[in-house]
Design a protein around this motif. Structure first.
Motif, PDB file in Angstrom:
ATOM      1  N   LYS A   1       4.057 -45.664  -6.256  1.00 10.57           N
ATOM      2  CA  LYS A   1       4.618 -46.604  -7.220  1.00 10.57           C
ATOM      3  C   LYS A   1       4.346 -48.048  -6.825  1.00 10.57           C
ATOM      4  N   ARG A   2       4.001 -48.265  -5.569  1.00 11.46           N
ATOM      5  CA  ARG A   2       3.754 -49.608  -5.059  1.00 11.46           C
ATOM      6  C   ARG A   2       2.330 -49.699  -4.525  1.00 11.46           C
TER       7      ARG A   2
ATOM      8  N   ASP B   1      15.087 -43.068  -0.651  1.00  9.99           N
ATOM      9  CA  ASP B   1      14.204 -41.907  -0.531  1.00  9.99           C
ATOM     10  C   ASP B   1      12.785 -42.285  -0.121  1.00  9.99           C
ATOM     11  N   GLU B   2      12.583 -43.499   0.410  1.00  5.96           N
ATOM     12  CA  GLU B   2      11.251 -43.939   0.800  1.00  5.96           C
ATOM     13  C   GLU B   2      11.109 -44.049   2.312  1.00  5.96           C
ATOM     14  N   VAL B   3       9.896 -43.787   2.779  1.00  7.31           N
ATOM     15  CA  VAL B   3       9.527 -43.981   4.168  1.00  7.31           C
ATOM     16  C   VAL B   3       8.343 -44.939   4.207  1.00  7.31           C
TER      17      VAL B   3
ATOM     18  N   ILE C   1       4.129 -47.520   1.335  1.00  6.25           N
ATOM     19  CA  ILE C   1       5.546 -47.208   1.136  1.00  6.25           C
ATOM     20  C   ILE C   1       5.623 -46.094   0.103  1.00  6.25           C
ATOM     21  N   GLY C   2       6.230 -44.990   0.472  1.00  6.72           N
ATOM     22  CA  GLY C   2       6.287 -43.859  -0.445  1.00  6.72           C
ATOM     23  C   GLY C   2       7.391 -42.895  -0.068  1.00  6.72           C
ATOM     24  N   ASN C   3       7.448 -41.795  -0.773  1.00  3.90           N
ATOM     25  CA  ASN C   3       8.480 -40.790  -0.489  1.00  3.90           C
ATOM     26  C   ASN C   3       7.955 -39.783   0.545  1.00  3.90           C
ATOM     27  N   PRO C   4       8.820 -38.894   1.061  1.00  6.39           N
ATOM     28  CA  PRO C   4       8.375 -37.952   2.087  1.00  6.39           C
ATOM     29  C   PRO C   4       7.224 -37.050   1.652  1.00  6.39           C
TER      30      PRO C   4
END
Length: 231
Positions: free
Chosen positions: A28-29, A210-212, A147-150
């Motif tokens: 998303k980024r 929910d981001e790592v 930057i994203g989710n698992p």
């Protein structure tokens, strides 16, 4: 793109590399390109100084939204982060652990100090850091922050081991995450790192629950994208 084409990138190729990362991971980024600048004369052409004072984690998120700029230690509000990034000497209370002990993050100054000693830190020789969304970078990044989710981090991990095998190590302590863990660490150790964020970055930047955060070295980003497309 061929294996040879993607493993070494010229600046003009970063638009395509960024689009491939976004498309294959569903990000998303924008990934953020970061370059360490030793001297003022080495600032990439056309990049302005930040007109705002922010924390490094905030600068990363600002770049992920499309802005291009550089920042010296004077523009870095978080001096602990600036010290980890080689922009200045660490304040004494950061170095000794007193600061984090005072925040209640450790049971003793000794535990805080040991953690600070283990956090990756660049010698204070840098003049500035340049930040840009990867697709707009007119420089070769030293580090690329994703930057994203698992689930997205899992796919990226699979791409990292696709060619040479091995394992992806995650090294973090819940403090100095986007500065030390995802930028200073990959720069110094020449290997990627995955981190969960820290209280500061989650408070001051736009990182979601929910981001790592994944810090990648810039020199083999083409190979990573090539692996993503083959998996």
């Amino acid at each position: 793109m061929s294996e040879q084409d993607t493993c070494g990138c010229e600046s003009g190729e970063y638009y395509l590399i960024s689009q491939k990362l976004i498309e294959n991971l569903g990000l998303k980024r924008s990934p953020v390109a970061i370059k360490f600048i030793l001297d003022e004369k080495d600032i990439p052409e056309g990049i302005p100084k930040s007109d705002e004072n922010m924390r490094h984690c905030e600068f990363v998120f600002k770049a992920s939204s499309g802005d291009i700029f550089y920042a010296t230690s004077n523009e870095q509000q978080c001096k602990g982060g600036a010290a980890a990034l080689g922009l200045m000497e660490a304040p004494e209370k950061i170095k000794t652990g007193e600061f984090y002990y005072g925040l209640g993050r450790f049971s003793s100054v000794g535990a805080a100090r040991k953690t600070m000693e283990d956090i990756p830190k660049i010698d204070p020789i840098m003049y500035a850091l340049a930040y840009a969304p990867l697709e707009k970078a007119n420089f070769d990044p030293d580090v690329i922050v994703v930057i994203g989710n698992p689930a997205q981090a899992m796919k990226l991990s699979q791409a990292l081991v696709y060619t040479m095998g091995g394992r992806v190590e995650a090294d973090f302590a819940g403090i100095q995450s986007i500065c030390a863990d995802s930028v200073a660490g990959p720069f110094l150790r020449r290997r990627p790192n995955i981190t969960l964020g820290c209280s500061g970055s989650r408070q001051y930047s736009d990182i979601k629950e929910d981001e790592v955060v994944i810090g990648l070295t810039g020199e083999n980003i083409g190979c990573v994208v090539n692996a993503l497309e083959k998996i």
